[in-house]
Write a protein that holds these residues in place. Structure first.
Motif, PDB file in Angstrom:
ATOM      1  N   MET A   1      -1.164  -7.145  13.207  1.00 59.04           N
ATOM      2  CA  MET A   1      -1.138  -8.352  12.372  1.00 59.04           C
ATOM      3  C   MET A   1      -1.723  -8.071  10.983  1.00 59.04           C
ATOM      4  SD  MET A   1      -2.156 -11.147  15.270  1.00 59.04           S
ATOM      5  CE  MET A   1      -2.135 -12.557  14.193  1.00 59.04           C
ATOM      6  N   GLN A   2      -2.780  -7.251  10.919  1.00 61.50           N
ATOM      7  CA  GLN A   2      -3.354  -6.895   9.623  1.00 61.50           C
ATOM      8  C   GLN A   2      -2.370  -6.061   8.806  1.00 61.50           C
ATOM      9  OE1 GLN A   2      -6.943  -4.991  10.953  1.00 61.50           O
ATOM     10  NE2 GLN A   2      -8.172  -6.857  10.758  1.00 61.50           N
ATOM     11  N   THR A   3      -1.709  -5.137   9.459  1.00 62.25           N
ATOM     12  CA  THR A   3      -0.712  -4.309   8.771  1.00 62.25           C
ATOM     13  C   THR A   3       0.411  -5.183   8.230  1.00 62.25           C
ATOM     14  OG1 THR A   3      -1.233  -2.434  10.196  1.00 62.25           O
ATOM     15  CG2 THR A   3       0.904  -2.373   9.052  1.00 62.25           C
ATOM     16  N   GLN A   4       0.847  -6.136   9.033  1.00 58.11           N
ATOM     17  CA  GLN A   4       1.909  -7.039   8.591  1.00 58.11           C
ATOM     18  C   GLN A   4       1.455  -7.858   7.382  1.00 58.11           C
ATOM     19  OE1 GLN A   4       3.059 -10.020  11.418  1.00 58.11           O
ATOM     20  NE2 GLN A   4       4.920 -10.551  10.321  1.00 58.11           N
ATOM     21  N   ALA A   5       0.218  -8.347   7.406  1.00 58.54           N
ATOM     22  CA  ALA A   5      -0.301  -9.141   6.285  1.00 58.54           C
ATOM     23  C   ALA A   5      -0.365  -8.295   5.010  1.00 58.54           C
ATOM     24  CB  ALA A   5      -1.677  -9.697   6.634  1.00 58.54           C
TER      25      ALA A   5
ATOM     26  N   ALA B   1       1.827  -8.916   1.607  1.00 62.27           N
ATOM     27  CA  ALA B   1       1.190  -9.079   0.295  1.00 62.27           C
ATOM     28  C   ALA B   1       1.756  -8.070  -0.705  1.00 62.27           C
ATOM     29  CB  ALA B   1      -0.324  -8.911   0.430  1.00 62.27           C
ATOM     30  N   ALA B   2       1.959  -6.836  -0.254  1.00 70.97           N
ATOM     31  CA  ALA B   2       2.504  -5.819  -1.153  1.00 70.97           C
ATOM     32  C   ALA B   2       3.934  -6.160  -1.554  1.00 70.97           C
ATOM     33  CB  ALA B   2       2.454  -4.447  -0.472  1.00 70.97           C
TER      34      ALA B   2
ATOM     35  N   GLU C   1       7.152 -10.239  -7.357  1.00 68.64           N
ATOM     36  CA  GLU C   1       6.696 -10.897  -8.587  1.00 68.64           C
ATOM     37  C   GLU C   1       6.804  -9.950  -9.780  1.00 68.64           C
ATOM     38  OE1 GLU C   1       2.808 -12.477  -7.842  1.00 68.64           O
ATOM     39  OE2 GLU C   1       3.551 -13.937  -6.399  1.00 68.64           O
ATOM     40  N   ALA C   2       6.483  -8.686  -9.586  1.00 69.33           N
ATOM     41  CA  ALA C   2       6.606  -7.710 -10.674  1.00 69.33           C
ATOM     42  C   ALA C   2       8.064  -7.536 -11.063  1.00 69.33           C
ATOM     43  CB  ALA C   2       6.002  -6.377 -10.249  1.00 69.33           C
TER      44      ALA C   2
END
Length: 86
Positions: free
Chosen positions: A54-58, A62-63, A69-70
């Motif tokens: 789950m942390q990896t997915q988050a 985000a990346a 956005e960039a």
């Protein structure tokens, strides 16, 4: 006339199998190979792996959001990007 605990009023006979027993006897044999029982699960290790996934997915999400956005800024929406970050 007293019943013997069966619905329908017919007395149970000793030599007749009950309905449930007949259903078990008529069930088809399982097809294919018989699988061994599943291995025991260490739920602590399982939960650690789940939290890590789950942390990896988050982090990945985000990346990807930052990358999107960039890309929007590079594609000509510079005013919207700079106005939103202020």
């Amino acid at each position: 006339m007293a019943s013997r605990g069966r619905c329908g009023g017919a007395p149970a006979r000793e030599h007749e199998p009950r309905h449930e027993e007949r259903a078990e006897q008529q069930a088809p044999a399982p097809q294919g190979p018989v699988l061994p029982p599943p291995l025991p699960v260490d739920y602590g290790v399982f939960m650690q792996g789940l939290v890590q996934a789950m942390q990896t997915q988050a982090h990945t999400q985000a990346a990807l959001q930052a990358q999107l956005e960039a890309q929007i800024c590079l594609d000509g929406a510079y005013e919207r990007c700079t106005a939103r970050k202020s």
